[in-house]
Design a protein around this motif. Structure first.
Motif, short mmCIF file in Angstrom:
data_model
loop_
_atom_site.label_atom_id
_atom_site.label_comp_id
_atom_site.label_asym_id
_atom_site.label_seq_id
_atom_site.Cartn_x
_atom_site.Cartn_y
_atom_site.Cartn_z
N ARG A 1 0.84 -1.22 0.00
CA ARG A 1 0.00 0.00 0.00
C ARG A 1 0.86 1.26 0.00
O ARG A 1 0.56 2.24 -0.68
CB ARG A 1 -0.93 -0.01 1.21
N GLU A 2 1.94 1.23 0.75
CA GLU A 2 2.83 2.39 0.80
C GLU A 2 3.45 2.67 -0.57
O GLU A 2 3.63 3.82 -0.96
CB GLU A 2 3.94 2.15 1.83
N LEU A 3 3.78 1.59 -1.30
CA LEU A 3 4.39 1.75 -2.61
C LEU A 3 3.38 2.22 -3.65
O LEU A 3 3.72 2.97 -4.57
CB LEU A 3 5.03 0.43 -3.05
N VAL A 4 2.12 1.76 -3.52
CA VAL A 4 1.09 2.09 -4.51
C VAL A 4 0.50 3.48 -4.27
O VAL A 4 0.09 4.16 -5.22
CB VAL A 4 -0.02 1.03 -4.50
N ARG A 5 0.49 3.92 -3.01
CA ARG A 5 -0.21 5.17 -2.66
C ARG A 5 0.21 6.36 -3.53
O ARG A 5 -0.64 7.12 -3.99
CB ARG A 5 0.02 5.49 -1.18
#
Length: 639
Positions: A48-52
């Motif tokens: 999620r951190e990478l996609v945000r």
């Protein structure tokens, strides 16, 4: 607790214990601690951190996929319409419009699917690239001691096979899984739009599919995790056996090591075969769900047509809808295989990427102040070693309560018999390892700094030359160094003449596939890096040992110039280099047993005096004699 700094290593390091104990080459140490693996929750959070930051791309990609899937769902009603036209014996010309619409639907679906897949693939590749960069960055900063405990095979498996598995999943599995899940959801919705009873009939397959998926995930997750570990263990054994091939042959251990490789390879193969059997059982259960669901839809269609609730074309469209679910449902569930494998690999990558940085961020002013101290003041630093104890394996101590102080600007030589603990002490001071007990503290300009990126540099006898221009190899120590600064550093270690004689001088490609350098030239590059890094404290661990007889005197002079003005600890191979040190520290059995100047220790008639007498007695001239005629103070590869 240790205050030992994390150290920039100017030459690559070895980390063999120097306790003189017998080692079982190729065996997995009892204290092996694999690198961390992230929990499922942490893995999801990392994704999620990478996609945000790329939410716009994600929304655009999945929205396009929804449109593509929705357009594709028009095929079954159009085919049902054709069936009704035929069943009603209507004129052939009535089929023209549905056929034309089918062609348009195919074109529209192809275009939107291609666009959606490209957007989803771009999202996946971008996220994977960022994860790979984080992984490599943290892997390069892992403490050497942690890597050694885990074994090189564990890190190698993660950086090769695990990255490959995740990459393949991102390129193939992720777009296909996204399309399959959308197709399932929208197809079921379309069946409900035809008649809610078709939807209920289709749901008969869901319990079997759901239980199959749960059963598969429950068994696949631990299996693939074990498979990753087994693969890493297999690679570790191969690396250990190949690295120790000389010793294996010398002691006639070929059969034993072949058996170890075979055993670990067999374990990896057995887990792979278990995975194959798991997948076969998985398919068998899916077939049951398909047959049950299709039978239910066909029976429902028959009853509804007989009752006049729907037309034959509508029943046909419902059956085609359910049949079209076979591919996305099977693809989605089969992709669980890739997903579980990729998830296990991803957790191992995130586990390393999440490792805390050994150098915490500092305020910019503090960074600039430290940089200024490092580059403008070569006053050296004071190193205080207090009560150091260290053991590579529990219960087998290498160092025992060592106390030592290196005064600012002092050059201290460390000597002793093989296995005395010299290399271990040097690497503890350099920050490569952290002591089991005791502390190492370095003070520069009256300020004690520890464990936060102290400029302490280590040069060893094993130096790596990276493939590329020689100038780039030197700039590893200081990225902003100008060509003139590079030449000044090379001149200080008497290397400028031969560098200028190279075909393209500083631009000459060296390393793998490039210009071959001699052992002495490689060590001079390492010493030039030390000059460029300009640390207050330098640790030289056998930094001139690889020169042999030919370049010994040149390298000794280069090493003297490189550490000039710095606090230096020199683990020396040649006693001529030791005799000129400000102070000589003698180690034996993991303890400091003598300390003093050359003249003081010779007068004391102790261990150092014996070493010097043996050295002097075997020297036939003022020049160096062949290495095998000298009594070594150390075994370079083991200490």
């Amino acid at each position: 607790m240790s205050d030992s700094p994390d150290t920039p290593t100017i030459g690559s390091t070895g980390a063999a214990p120097d306790d003189g104990s017998e080692r079982d080459f190729g065996s997995e140490p009892a204290g092996r601690e694999l690198l961390p693996t992230a929990t499922p929750a942490r893995t999801r959070a990392a994704v999620r951190e990478l996609v945000r930051p790329r939410r716009g791309l994600a929304v655009a990609g999945f929205a396009t996929m929804i449109v593509a899937t929705g357009v594709g769902l028009l095929v079954q009603p159009l085919l049902g319409r054709i069936v009704d036209i035929v069943a009603d014996h209507r004129p052939p010309g009535d089929i023209t419009l549905p056929v034309v619409l089918l062609v348009l639907v195919a074109l529209a679906q192809g275009a939107t699917t291609a666009l959606g897949l490209s957007l989803v693939s771009r999202l996946g590749e971008t996220v994977l690239a960022q994860l790979r960069e984080r992984f490599v960055e943290k892997a390069l900063r892992l403490p050497l001691e942690q890597v050694e405990k885990a074994g090189a095979g564990d890190l190698t498996a993660r950086v090769t096979r695990d990255v490959s598995v995740v990459g393949e999943a991102v390129r193939d599995a992720l777009p296909e899984l996204a399309r399959s899940l959308l197709a399932i959801a929208l197809t079921l919705a379309a069946m409900a739009a035809l008649d809610w009873r078709f939807f209920l009939a289709a749901l008969i397959a869901v319990p079997v599919q759901a239980s199959t998926a749960r059963w598969y995930v429950r068994n696949a997750v631990p299996l693939y995790a074990r498979q990753r570990i087994a693969t890493g263990s297999q690679q570790q054994q191969l690396l250990d056996t190949i690295a120790g091939a000389g010793t294996v042959r010398a002691f006639r251990l070929e059969e034993e090591h072949t058996e170890r490789v075979t055993r670990r390879s067999s374990a990896a193969v057995e887990l792979t075969l278990r995975g194959v059997r798991l997948v076969l059982d998985f398919y068998n259960r899916l077939h049951i769900a398909e047959y049950a669901g299709l039978a239910a839809v066909l029976v429902t269609g028959f009853l509804l047509v007989r009752g006049g609730s729907v037309s034959i074309g509508t029943a046909t469209a419902a059956a085609l809808y359910f049949h079209s679910l076979f591919t996305p449902v099977n693809a989605a569930l089969v992709l669980l295989d890739d997903a579980q494998s990729a998830t296990a690999a991803l957790a191992r990558l995130v586990g390393v990427a999440d490792q805390p940085s050994p150098e915490p961020e500092k305020p910019e002013a503090e960074k600039q102040a430290q940089e200024s101290r490092s580059r403008t003041a070569k006053a050296g630093g004071t190193v205080t070693v207090t009560g150091i104890q260290h053991a590579y394996e529990p219960g087998r101590p290498v160092l025992h309560d060592v106390d030592l102080t290196l005064r600012a600007g002092e050059r201290v030589a460390l000597v002793g018999p093989s296995g005395a603990g010299k290399t271990t002490l040097a690497k503890l001071i350099a920050g490569v390892h952290r002591p089991t007990a005791g502390s190492v503290r370095v003070t520069t300009n009256g300020t004690g700094v520890s464990g936060d990126g102290l400029p302490v540099a280590l040069v060893t006898q094993e130096t790596h030359v990276f493939a590329g221009p020689l100038a780039d190899d030197l700039r590893l120590a200081r990225a902003d160094a100008t060509d003139d600064e590079l030449r000044t550093a090379l001149a200080s270690v008497t290397a400028l003449d031969w560098v200028e004689a190279l075909p393209e001088s500083l631009d000459t490609v060296v390393g793998e596939g490039g210009h071959r350098l001699t052992s002495a030239q490689v060590q001079q590059l390492a010493l030039a890096r030390l000059v460029l890094a300009d640390p207050p404290v330098a640790v030289l661990d056998e930094a001139t040992a690889e020169a042999g007889s030919t370049g010994a005197r040149v390298l000794e002079q280069a090493a003297d110039r490189a550490v000039d003005g710095r606090t230096a600890l020199v683990v020396a191979h040649r006693l001529t280099q030791v005799a000129t040190a400000d102070r000589i520290v003698v180690m034996d059995g993991g303890r400091i047993v003598e300390s003093g100047t050359h003249d003081e220790l010779c007068a004391a008639a102790g261990i150092y005096a014996s070493l010097w007498e043996a050295w002097s007695g075997t020297r036939t001239t003022a020049d160096e004699t062949p290495t095998h005629h000298r009594p070594d103070t150390t075994t370079p590869k083991d200490d």
